[in-house]
Design an enzyme around this catalytic site. Structure first.
Site, PDB file in Angstrom:
ATOM      1  N   GLY A  74       0.827  -1.195   0.000  1.00 46.00           N
ATOM      2  CA  GLY A  74       0.000   0.000   0.000  1.00 46.00           C
ATOM      3  C   GLY A  74       0.866   1.251   0.000  1.00 46.00           C
ATOM      4  O   GLY A  74       1.981   1.241   0.520  1.00 46.00           O
ATOM      5  N   GLN A 129       2.903   9.969   1.141  1.00 48.08           N
ATOM      6  CA  GLN A 129       4.249   9.384   1.255  1.00 48.08           C
ATOM      7  C   GLN A 129       5.166   9.796   0.109  1.00 48.08           C
ATOM      8  O   GLN A 129       6.379   9.665   0.230  1.00 48.08           O
ATOM      9  CB  GLN A 129       4.165   7.855   1.310  1.00 48.08           C
ATOM     10  N   CYS A 181       5.698  -0.106   7.033  1.00 49.75           N
ATOM     11  CA  CYS A 181       5.382   1.095   6.252  1.00 49.75           C
ATOM     12  C   CYS A 181       6.596   1.457   5.418  1.00 49.75           C
ATOM     13  O   CYS A 181       7.716   1.447   5.932  1.00 49.75           O
ATOM     14  CB  CYS A 181       5.030   2.243   7.210  1.00 49.75           C
ATOM     15  N   LEU A 182       6.370   1.782   4.152  1.00 58.40           N
ATOM     16  CA  LEU A 182       7.490   2.189   3.296  1.00 58.40           C
ATOM     17  C   LEU A 182       8.149   3.463   3.809  1.00 58.40           C
ATOM     18  O   LEU A 182       9.304   3.729   3.486  1.00 58.40           O
ATOM     19  CB  LEU A 182       7.003   2.377   1.851  1.00 58.40           C
ATOM     20  N   HIS A 223      -4.617   1.911   7.467  1.00 55.74           N
ATOM     21  CA  HIS A 223      -3.227   2.394   7.569  1.00 55.74           C
ATOM     22  C   HIS A 223      -2.975   3.512   6.548  1.00 55.74           C
ATOM     23  O   HIS A 223      -2.390   4.549   6.883  1.00 55.74           O
ATOM     24  CB  HIS A 223      -2.285   1.204   7.343  1.00 55.74           C
ATOM     25  N   GLU A 224      -3.439   3.296   5.313  1.00 55.41           N
ATOM     26  CA  GLU A 224      -3.180   4.280   4.248  1.00 55.41           C
ATOM     27  C   GLU A 224      -4.016   5.547   4.446  1.00 55.41           C
ATOM     28  O   GLU A 224      -3.537   6.658   4.184  1.00 55.41           O
ATOM     29  CB  GLU A 224      -3.451   3.666   2.865  1.00 55.41           C
ATOM     30  N   HIS A 242      -2.356   7.903   6.712  1.00 58.16           N
ATOM     31  CA  HIS A 242      -1.347   8.760   6.078  1.00 58.16           C
ATOM     32  C   HIS A 242      -1.974  10.057   5.560  1.00 58.16           C
ATOM     33  O   HIS A 242      -1.377  11.127   5.672  1.00 58.16           O
ATOM     34  CB  HIS A 242      -0.697   8.044   4.881  1.00 58.16           C
TER      35      HIS A 242
HETATM   36  C1  QAP Z   1       0.999  -0.879   5.009  1.00 54.77           C
HETATM   37  O1  QAP Z   1       3.147  -1.173   4.065  1.00 54.77           O
HETATM   38  C2  QAP Z   1       0.754  -2.162   5.769  1.00 54.77           C
HETATM   39  O2  QAP Z   1       9.884  -1.925   6.318  1.00 54.77           O
HETATM   40  C3  QAP Z   1       1.783  -1.021   3.730  1.00 54.77           C
HETATM   41  O3  QAP Z   1      11.825  -2.419   4.556  1.00 54.77           O
HETATM   42  C4  QAP Z   1       1.764  -3.095   5.984  1.00 54.77           C
HETATM   43  O4  QAP Z   1       3.717  -1.893   2.039  1.00 54.77           O
HETATM   44  C5  QAP Z   1      -0.481  -2.410   6.302  1.00 54.77           C
HETATM   45  C6  QAP Z   1       7.854  -2.294   3.311  1.00 54.77           C
HETATM   46  C7  QAP Z   1       1.519  -4.257   6.694  1.00 54.77           C
HETATM   47  C8  QAP Z   1      -0.741  -3.575   6.995  1.00 54.77           C
HETATM   48  C9  QAP Z   1       0.235  -4.513   7.195  1.00 54.77           C
HETATM   49  C10 QAP Z   1       8.218  -2.070   4.623  1.00 54.77           C
HETATM   50  C11 QAP Z   1       8.858  -2.570   2.404  1.00 54.77           C
HETATM   51  C12 QAP Z   1       6.452  -2.219   2.865  1.00 54.77           C
HETATM   52  C13 QAP Z   1       9.548  -2.138   5.030  1.00 54.77           C
HETATM   53  C14 QAP Z   1       4.054  -1.638   3.173  1.00 54.77           C
HETATM   54  C15 QAP Z   1      10.543  -2.398   4.104  1.00 54.77           C
HETATM   55  C16 QAP Z   1      10.189  -2.620   2.780  1.00 54.77           C
HETATM   56  C17 QAP Z   1       5.443  -1.781   3.652  1.00 54.77           C
HETATM   57 CO    CO Z   2       2.516   3.431   5.560  1.00 58.16          CO
END
Ligand code: QAP
Ligand code: CO
Length: 168
Positions: free
Chosen positions: A46, A51, A92-93, A134-135, A138
């Site tokens: 997401g 972001q 989270c990215l 979550h999004e 943001h």
């Molecule tokens: C939000 O997050 C989310 O730490 C989206 O090194 C995530 O796409 C909601 C990511 C999990 C619910 C559950 C994170 C990539 C990606 C990192 C993501 C990383 C590389 C996170």
């Molecule tokens: Co995020």
């Protein structure tokens, strides 16, 4: 298509409250495509416009295993259908390298517009329900680290600030 730069915590621009999208044009469609490319390349499930330093109410998501179910939510609104909270390990990215457990409602109704401005509604559960919340956070200037203890949040902030110093 283009890869966009992702802002990282504690960048103050991540605290900006996004404005509703009112114009559904080619530039918006281009931004959506660039956000998908950026999310898939990361890789992530997401990404909110906040972001990538665009302060419009727009998110892209793909929680499918095969990475072939892109979802766009413009001006999304959430209604909680079941108040029961469940836990997910969230990342989270904008907070790379950190995953922590967060509790949220797991059954919501989402009303949003697509890239043509058409309204739609869905009632996701589980990971998709969590990811949408979550999004949307943001878009309101909120991050998943805000749900953690201040001790954990401070630790994460200091580690990321150190990485940013080393990178600069
Ligand atoms: C939000 O997050 C989310 O730490 C989206 O090194 C995530 O796409 C909601 C990511 C999990 C619910 C559950 C994170 C990539 C990606 C990192 C993501 C990383 C590389 C996170
Ligand atoms: Co995020």
């Amino acid at each position: 298509m283009a890869l966009l730069n992702i802002l990282e915590f504690p960048d103050p621009r991540l605290r900006t409250v996004a404005e509703p999208v009112t114009v559904f044009d080619g530039a918006l469609s281009q931004l959506i495509d660039d956000m998908f490319e950026t999310m898939y390349e990361a890789p992530g499930i997401g990404l909110a416009a906040t972001q990538v330093d665009v302060h419009k109410r727009l998110i892209v998501i793909d929680v499918s295993e095969a990475r072939d179910e892109p979802l766009v939510f413009i001006n999304p609104q959430v209604e909680v259908l079941d108040e029961a909270l469940d836990e997910y390990d969230e990342g989270c990215l904008s907070v790379p390298g950190f995953y922590e457990t967060v509790q949220r409602p797991q059954h919501v109704r989402v009303t949003a517009q697509d890239r043509n401005g058409e309204s739609f509604t869905m009632e996701p559960q589980g990971l998709l329900a969590v990811c949408i919340q979550h999004e949307i956070d943001h878009l309101d200037g909120k991050l998943f680290v805000d749900y953690l203890s201040s001790l954990k949040r401070t630790r994460i902030r200091k580690k990321l600030e150190k990485q940013h110093r080393l990178r600069a």
